[in-house]
Design an enzyme around this catalytic site. Structure first.
Site, PDB file in Angstrom:
ATOM      1  N   ARG A  16       0.846  -1.284   0.014  1.00 24.30           N
ATOM      2  CA  ARG A  16       0.020   0.042  -0.092  1.00 24.30           C
ATOM      3  C   ARG A  16       0.814   1.115   0.016  1.00 24.30           C
ATOM      4  O   ARG A  16       0.474   2.091   0.746  1.00 24.30           O
ATOM      5  CB  ARG A  16      -1.051   0.082   1.214  1.00 24.30           C
ATOM      6  CG  ARG A  16      -2.041  -0.791   1.084  1.00 24.30           C
ATOM      7  CD  ARG A  16      -3.151  -0.991   2.157  1.00 24.30           C
ATOM      8  NE  ARG A  16      -2.511  -1.480   3.395  1.00 24.30           N
ATOM      9  CZ  ARG A  16      -2.915  -1.458   4.732  1.00 24.30           C
ATOM     10  NH1 ARG A  16      -3.868  -0.452   4.758  1.00 24.30           N
ATOM     11  NH2 ARG A  16      -2.130  -1.977   5.785  1.00 24.30           N
ATOM     12  N   ASP A 608     -27.973  -5.786  10.652  1.00 23.76           N
ATOM     13  CA  ASP A 608     -27.793  -4.723   9.854  1.00 23.76           C
ATOM     14  C   ASP A 608     -27.722  -5.274   8.496  1.00 23.76           C
ATOM     15  O   ASP A 608     -27.190  -6.486   8.256  1.00 23.76           O
ATOM     16  CB  ASP A 608     -26.463  -4.179  10.286  1.00 23.76           C
ATOM     17  CG  ASP A 608     -26.299  -3.581  11.512  1.00 23.76           C
ATOM     18  OD1 ASP A 608     -27.431  -2.949  11.813  1.00 23.76           O
ATOM     19  OD2 ASP A 608     -25.357  -3.292  12.239  1.00 23.76           O
ATOM     20  N   HIS A 650     -31.166  -2.294  10.012  1.00 24.97           N
ATOM     21  CA  HIS A 650     -30.593  -1.012   9.705  1.00 24.97           C
ATOM     22  C   HIS A 650     -29.961  -0.894   8.329  1.00 24.97           C
ATOM     23  O   HIS A 650     -29.231  -1.997   7.945  1.00 24.97           O
ATOM     24  CB  HIS A 650     -29.275  -0.630  10.800  1.00 24.97           C
ATOM     25  CG  HIS A 650     -28.908   0.430  10.511  1.00 24.97           C
ATOM     26  ND1 HIS A 650     -29.130   1.834  10.226  1.00 24.97           N
ATOM     27  CD2 HIS A 650     -27.364   0.351   9.808  1.00 24.97           C
ATOM     28  CE1 HIS A 650     -28.253   2.885   9.621  1.00 24.97           C
ATOM     29  NE2 HIS A 650     -27.140   1.850   9.709  1.00 24.97           N
ATOM     30  N   HIS A 703     -21.707  11.464   9.371  1.00 22.81           N
ATOM     31  CA  HIS A 703     -20.385  11.884   8.444  1.00 22.81           C
ATOM     32  C   HIS A 703     -19.826  13.206   8.730  1.00 22.81           C
ATOM     33  O   HIS A 703     -19.105  13.699   8.404  1.00 22.81           O
ATOM     34  CB  HIS A 703     -20.978  11.607   7.044  1.00 22.81           C
ATOM     35  CG  HIS A 703     -21.545  10.119   6.808  1.00 22.81           C
ATOM     36  ND1 HIS A 703     -20.617   9.197   6.861  1.00 22.81           N
ATOM     37  CD2 HIS A 703     -22.595   9.710   6.526  1.00 22.81           C
ATOM     38  CE1 HIS A 703     -21.182   8.043   6.609  1.00 22.81           C
ATOM     39  NE2 HIS A 703     -22.491   8.267   6.367  1.00 22.81           N
TER      40      HIS A 703
HETATM   41  N1  GLN Z   1     -23.984  -1.471  13.750  1.00 24.84           N
HETATM   42  C1  GLN Z   1     -23.315  -1.102  12.984  1.00 24.84           C
HETATM   43  C2  GLN Z   1     -22.614   0.196  13.779  1.00 24.84           C
HETATM   44  O1  GLN Z   1     -23.203   0.849  14.464  1.00 24.84           O
HETATM   45  C3  GLN Z   1     -23.967  -0.552  11.699  1.00 24.84           C
HETATM   46  C4  GLN Z   1     -22.663   0.008  10.896  1.00 24.84           C
HETATM   47  C5  GLN Z   1     -23.256   0.548   9.244  1.00 24.84           C
HETATM   48  O2  GLN Z   1     -24.531   0.466   9.349  1.00 24.84           O
HETATM   49  N2  GLN Z   1     -22.304   0.293   8.360  1.00 24.84           N
HETATM   50  O3  GLN Z   1     -21.318   0.566  13.538  1.00 24.84           O
HETATM   51 ZN    ZN Z   2     -25.344   2.519   8.694  1.00 22.38          ZN
END
Ligand code: GLN
Ligand code: ZN
Length: 765
Positions: A16, A608, A650, A703
């Protein structure tokens, strides 16, 4: 005989090197010259690595992203960075990464920061490119110095140069018109610049140029089909020969179009299936070269060389000098070199091929065609052994897993009762207020947590000491959540490095390379797990942590798992069985974990599926088939629980409109999604569809370092309540909090909790 070439080589370097050089430069601890030097060293090395080929790609190297390079080459530079006085490469990084107000120094005549270019996935890969920006006014102007310098650099080294660029149609198709205008209308302005470039390359002694048009493997509306005709007819006068490269799928209904464009050669991706081959051989005019992508450029498995030669030999006979051979696509999507691996066992290693090994395979095939199979007998024999060992290995094939998959029946994916029946039972068990608050799972991954994990991995920290450290962290985050007054708590995921790797490491059937890095964007690389065998869960993976966390509080503790579709989509997967079968195996393992969590008293469980959408095939016609098995796999994982156990899922993206029926079919009791930046407009789709279950629209953009205020959250949630009945709304962040700092997270969550209180007061349920 066959001409051997390559479509692109990974540029990041075996160690890398490019990543480290970029990051040092960005931090200000090295110079532009040093960065340029690393770039040129890497290019040189990679050309040497490809020296056995007849044509070697030039222009595949990039300091950030080859599409952003192309935007600069075409003079399509965003307005907001035009006044910049400094080095061209610095301006390029400004578009790639953005600049904050503070760090944007005197070099810029502009005020305030610079927004980074939008990033999105390159077709269905995990590589992210910087989206070209257009308006109806966009003009183009050739700025080819960088590319021409690389061509000259390669020529000076005696490299058989074949410049590679994304073609004009794909360039327009993957960009975004900020003013809603039609990018295709820019084609007449764009083509002369491509024409000028091709002429310049010809003047520099270039014979062949590869123009990538992967949109030819997607469904094209007639206007775009005609634009292909127009574009390539206009370019046909150029003195270079154009190899039109298609990849990531089959041409299907675009075969006739692709075969008859006035170019000198066509490249096909044969890694998935060979359906295009026979029809294209028939259609392709006999003066054209046919390049066959015979080695999968996107996965890590060895090619079965004998099987390839079996079908390829007659094709080679037929095509003679017209046959070119290459990997299916750029090798950007696989790690550089298997020889960097020091931990994988010999047997597993023998099954794999990274970029360097793929080029070796190509040369063996080339020689076998030229001098006969006898001339590469030892190589073919070694390959045969590896292929057979993988096919027969008991590490790959576990009869018990296959029996379990065969025993899957639809009832396993059904909850006992419908949501309408479940919801009151869950309410009775969980006793939650209106607008319940929760988080998505992870809390900040502090330096101490990462250090503890690293020291444990390298043996400097005992298992007991590591467990204590993690438990202390869990206690801290549970206490923090109680103090904040959140309703459904999480343990915080301190013990997890990565949401897929964490589970992959505990499941049989996964392996982890040491240096199998693949560029994701800019200097960011990922090391995808390698799913090589039937999946089994030897023991519970998360139960102990969740049970410990639950014991620290009287509030509901949410168990936290990664779903089968996301595990699949973020790994290198098996090529010896359909993706759906691998996914069902993963689903069975997660199902066992779900049921164990439930048994341990964890009555809220989140699964998730961050990457569900990413798995969508490029062709819409294939979407439903994918969605059907993906949803079935999720349901299999989730739905074995009792009515009053609450399943959450999620997803951290924002395009749901076109897949909402499938999202609803997952039948999760609660879905949390990313919405804060869309001002809740995204919920329109949920409203129109009358999405039946609970929704937690994100109100905290994780973010950004910005801390949302109480008023902002209340106002977002009011907008949400206009679209979704308030009694089905949750209040939560957009995504996990692991990349943020506690100093940001605490006030943000505090505001979230206060907002929920305000909303509850307003609401007369
Ligand atoms: N449960 C994970 C977190 O909270 C979900 C991360 C994701 O959706 N990318 O980090
Ligand atoms: Zn997420």
């Amino acid at each position: 005989m066959a001409i051997l070439h390559n479509l692109g080589f990974p540029r990041i370097g075996r160690q890398r090197e490019l990543k480290w050089a970029l990051e040092q430069y960005w931090q200000g601890s090295s110079t532009l010259d040093a960065l340029e030097h690393t770039g040129s060293t890497l290019r040189q090395r990679h050309w040497q690595d490809q020296a056995g080929l007849d044509w070697v790609p030039v222009g595949d190297f990039s300091f950030y992203d080859q599409i952003l390079d192309l935007s600069f080459l075409l003079g399509n530079v965003p307005e907001r960075v035009r006044g910049f006085q400094g080095a061209a490469l610095d301006n390029y990084f400004r578009v790639a990464r953005g600049r904050s107000v503070q760090s944007d120094g005197a070099a810029c005549g502009c005020h305030g920061g610079v927004a980074a270019g939008e990033m999105t996935k390159w077709f269905d890969t995990n590589y992210h490119y910087i989206v070209p920006e257009f308006t109806a006014e966009t003009t183009f102007q050739l700025n080819a110095e960088r590319l021409l310098a690389q061509v000259a650099e390669a020529q000076a080294l005696g490299v058989a140069v074949k410049p590679v660029l994304v073609g004009p149609l794909t360039y327009l198709a993957i960009g975004k018109a900020k003013d809603g205008s039609d990018p295709l209308a820019l084609l007449p302005r764009l083509l002369p610049v491509y024409g000028e470039l091709l002429e310049k390359l010809a003047a520099h002694g270039v014979a062949w140029v590869q123009l990538d048009e992967p949109i030819l493997v997607t469904e094209l509306v007639p206007a775009w089909q005609q634009a292909f005709e127009q574009a390539y007819h206009q370019l046909k006068g150029c003195r270079v020969r154009i190899l039109l490269a298609t990849y990531f799928g089959q041409l299907q209904e675009n075969r006739y179009l692709a075969a008859h464009l006035p170019v000198a050669g066509l490249h096909l991706d044969l890694s998935g299936n060979k359906d295009d081959l026979a029809p294209i051989i028939d259609l392709l005019p006999t003066h054209k070269v046919l390049s066959l992508g015979i080695i999968n450029g996107r996965n890590v498995w060895k090619t079965d060389l004998a099987a390839t030669l079996d079908w390829l030999e007659p094709v080679a006979q037929k095509l003679g000098q017209r046959l070119w051979l290459a990997p299916s696509c750029s090798l950007l999507h696989v790690p550089v070199d298997l020889n960097s691996e020091t931990v994988l066992d010999a047997e597993l290693l023998s099954w794999l091929a990274f970029a360097q090994q793929k080029l070796e395979e190509l040369q063996i095939i080339g020689q076998a065609l030229r001098d006969g199979r006898e001339s590469v007998r030892a190589e073919l024999e070694a390959n045969h052994q590896a292929i057979t060992s993988r096919r027969r290995s008991t590490r790959v094939h576990q009869p018990s897993v296959q029996t379990a998959v065969a025993g899957i029946h639809p009832a396993m994916g059904e909850r006992q009762h419908s949501y309408a029946v479940r919801a009151p039972k869950q309410a009775a068990l969980l006793q939650l207020p209106a607008y319940p608050t929760t988080t998505i799972g992870s809390f900040p991954q502090t330096a101490e947590i990462r250090l503890a994990r690293q020291r444990f991995k390298t043996g400097q920290l005992s298992a007991a000491a590591y467990e204590d450290a993690m438990k202390a962290e869990i206690s801290r985050s549970v206490l923090a959540q109680e103090t904040l007054g959140l309703d459904v708590l999480v343990h915080g995921e301190a013990e997890r490095n990565d949401m897929v790797e964490y589970f992959g490491e505990q499941l049989q059937g996964f392996a982890f390379s040491q240096a199998g890095w693949v560029q994701s964007y800019g200097s960011r690389c990922v090391k995808p797990p390698i799913l090589f065998g039937d999946v089994q869960r030897p023991q519970p993976m998360t139960v102990a942590w969740s049970r410990y966390a639950a014991a620290q509080t009287a509030k509901p503790m949410k168990g936290m798992l990664t779903g089968p579709v996301t595990m699949l989509n973020w790994s290198f997967v098996r090529d010896d069985q359909p993706r759906s079968v691998s996914c069902f195996q993963l689903a069975l393992a997660i199902r066992e974990e779900v049921l164990d969590l439930e048994k341990a008293g964890i009555r809220v469980i989140q699964i998730d599926e961050a990457a569900l959408r990413e798995g969508l095939p490029l062709r819409k016609a294939q979407w439903q088939a994918y969605l059907d098995w993906a949803v079935a796999a999720f349901r299999l994982a989730a739905n074995g629980v009792a009515d009053d156990t609450q399943i959450h899922t999620h997803m951290c993206y924002s395009e749901f409109n076109d897949i909402l029926p499938s999202i609803a079919a997952m039948d999760a009791d609660v879905i949390t999604i990313e919405t804060s930046r869309s001002d809740m407009e995204l919920l329109d789709a949920f409203q129109d569809f009358a999405y039946p279950n609970d929704i937690g629209p994100g109100v905290y953009d994780i973010h950004s370092p910005n801390i949302p205020t109480e008023q902002e959250i209340v106002s977002l949630m009011r907008k949400a309540a206009e679209r979704v009945p308030a009694e089905r709304l949750w209040v939560n962040p957009d995504c996990g909090l692991k990349t943020r700092r506690w100093e940001e997270v605490l006030p943000a969550l505090q505001n979230m909790v206060k907002s929920a209180k305000i909303l509850r007061k307003e609401q007369v349920l």
